[in-house]
Design an enzyme around this catalytic site. Structure first.
Site: not given
Ligand code: CTP
Length: 398
Positions: A208-209
């Site tokens: 993810g980020n």
């Protein structure tokens, strides 16, 4: 002040010293040709007289839900107004609204109002910064209320700080701005993407980020405030949609983001891709949780589909496409290249170098790159204020 002529406005005044400024607001609105009805909480009447307000508004000032003879029709009042302004909004009434209470006329009208509600809070600095106040304001924001900023200055306590009610001329200017802009995008359909994407590695892990979704949500909110019909396609975020008028579609992966955003792309007049969509995703997703073993683990990634690029390919002359860019080198050249390659009308370049800008923050600093070669730098400001500038830029392109 042309926009205020003929507008029906309810002003709710609560118990705060800033109430003494409200006759000035009423007077300016009446001068501008608006119709004004004032409602006060009992505590509000301690700070400013009903006689002053009824004289200036040319209407009876209402305080009680009922008296010996009659019952104030809060539903009728709530349906009468084009805009309800609650100013000053005290800490106490803020808490009551957030809790859904209804023990006075002002609260009953708030709950009955079908028109937009604008609020101008006023309180001492420590109360203003208290987590309870922040939490309660979020509830009101979630109701779609327009919340005016407090200003820095002298407070009733004698301290200098934040929490002062916006000045009367600024409140009136905000009301004027509201009527001027609320229908600018009426009849237009807008698509906004926001937040991160999660790319599954196995049933329990993902790539993810740090995108919080705040920028995209603020843009969706502002587009809706201008009258657009907004669909917000959001990756997994911890914030909530602030506006009940927005249609929220929750997705997880880049692939889902692509499918959802491109499904009905021809129907949108405006598309703003604010999501931080993964560029790569694991080639295979393990069926079972990957067990740890000796040595290194290699995960092979494949490219995801470019949503902005896909929308750019099918874009018609009438459609407006906006993308974001986050660059660490050759910022300007790369942003301009992105503008061209993705066939976008506007690229918003996030500044990574400035403190308080970008991922997770409540503020952001950007440069706008327009298709016609124009460039506009915007100073560091709140994401909601920046959303206003971005939507102004979109309207300018239109
Ligand atoms: N974007 C998208 N689909 C992707 C990746 C990104 O639509 N699969 C969009 C983002 O929403 C944003 C813009 O592309 O509006 C810029 O994202 P960025 O990651 O900076 O650009 P890339 O196109 O991925 O190019 P590069 O990695 O070379 O910077």
């Amino acid at each position: 002040m042309l926009m205020l002529a003929g507008k029906k406005i309810i002003i709710g005044i609560t118990g705060s010293i800033a109430a003494y400024k409200m006759p000035l607001v009423v007077r300016q609105l009446i001068k501008a040709g608006a119709e004004v009805k004032v409602i006060m909480t009992p505590a509000g009447t301690d700070f400013v007289s009903k006689l002053t307000l009824s004289t200036l508004s040319k209407n009876t000032v209402l305080v009680d839900l009922f008296d010996d003879q009659s019952w104030a029709n809060h539903v009728e009042l709530g349906r009468w107004a084009d805009l309800m302004l609650i100013a000053p909004l005290s800490c106490n009434t803020l808490a009551k609204i957030a809790a859904g209470q209804c023990d006075n006329l002002l609260l009953a009208v708030y709950l009955s109002a079908i028109c937009p509600v604008m609020i101008a809070p006023a309180m001492d600095e420590d109360m203003w910064h208290h987590p309870n106040t922040k939490k309660n304001l979020e509830v009101l924001r979630g109701n779609g209320n327009i919340i005016l900023n407090t200003v820095y200055g002298e407070l009733a306590s004698g301290l200098i700080g934040e929490g002062r009610m916006a000045e009367p001329e600024d409140i009136v200017a905000e009301m004027e701005h509201f009527f001027k802009t609320s229908n600018q995008l009426k009849g237009k359909k807008a698509l906004v993407s926001a937040g991160p994407t999660y790319e599954a590695i196995d049933p329990v892990r993902f790539i993810g980020n740090h995108s919080s979704g705040k920028m995209g949500y603020a843009i969706a909110d502002e587009l809706a405030n201008r009258g657009a019909e907004v669909t917000l396609v959001s990756g997994p975020v911890s914030i909530q949609s602030k506006n009940k008028k927005i249609k929220l579609v929750s997705v997880t992966s880049a692939d889902e983001m692509h499918t959802t955003c491109t499904a009905d792309s021809a129907s949108y007049d405006i598309a703003v891709m604010a999501a931080a969509i993964a560029d790569y995703t694991p080639t295979v997703v393990a069926d079972q949780k990957i067990k740890k073993k000796e040595g290194e683990l290699t995960i092979t990634l494949k490219k995801t589909k470019d949503v902005l690029g896909s929308l750019g390919k099918t874009k018609t002359k009438e459609q407006i496409l906006v993308g974001f860019a986050l660059e660490t080198e050759n910022e300007k050249a790369n942003a301009q290249k992105k503008l061209e390659e993705k066939n976008a009308d506007l690229i918003i370049l996030n500044s990574l170098k400035d403190e308080g800008a970008g991922f997770g923050h409540d503020t952001n600093k950007v440069t706008l790159f327009f298709k016609n070669g124009k460039e506009k730098q915007i100073e560091l400001k709140s994401k909601s204020a920046l959303a206003k500038d971005i939507v102004d830029a979109i309207i300018e392109i239109k």
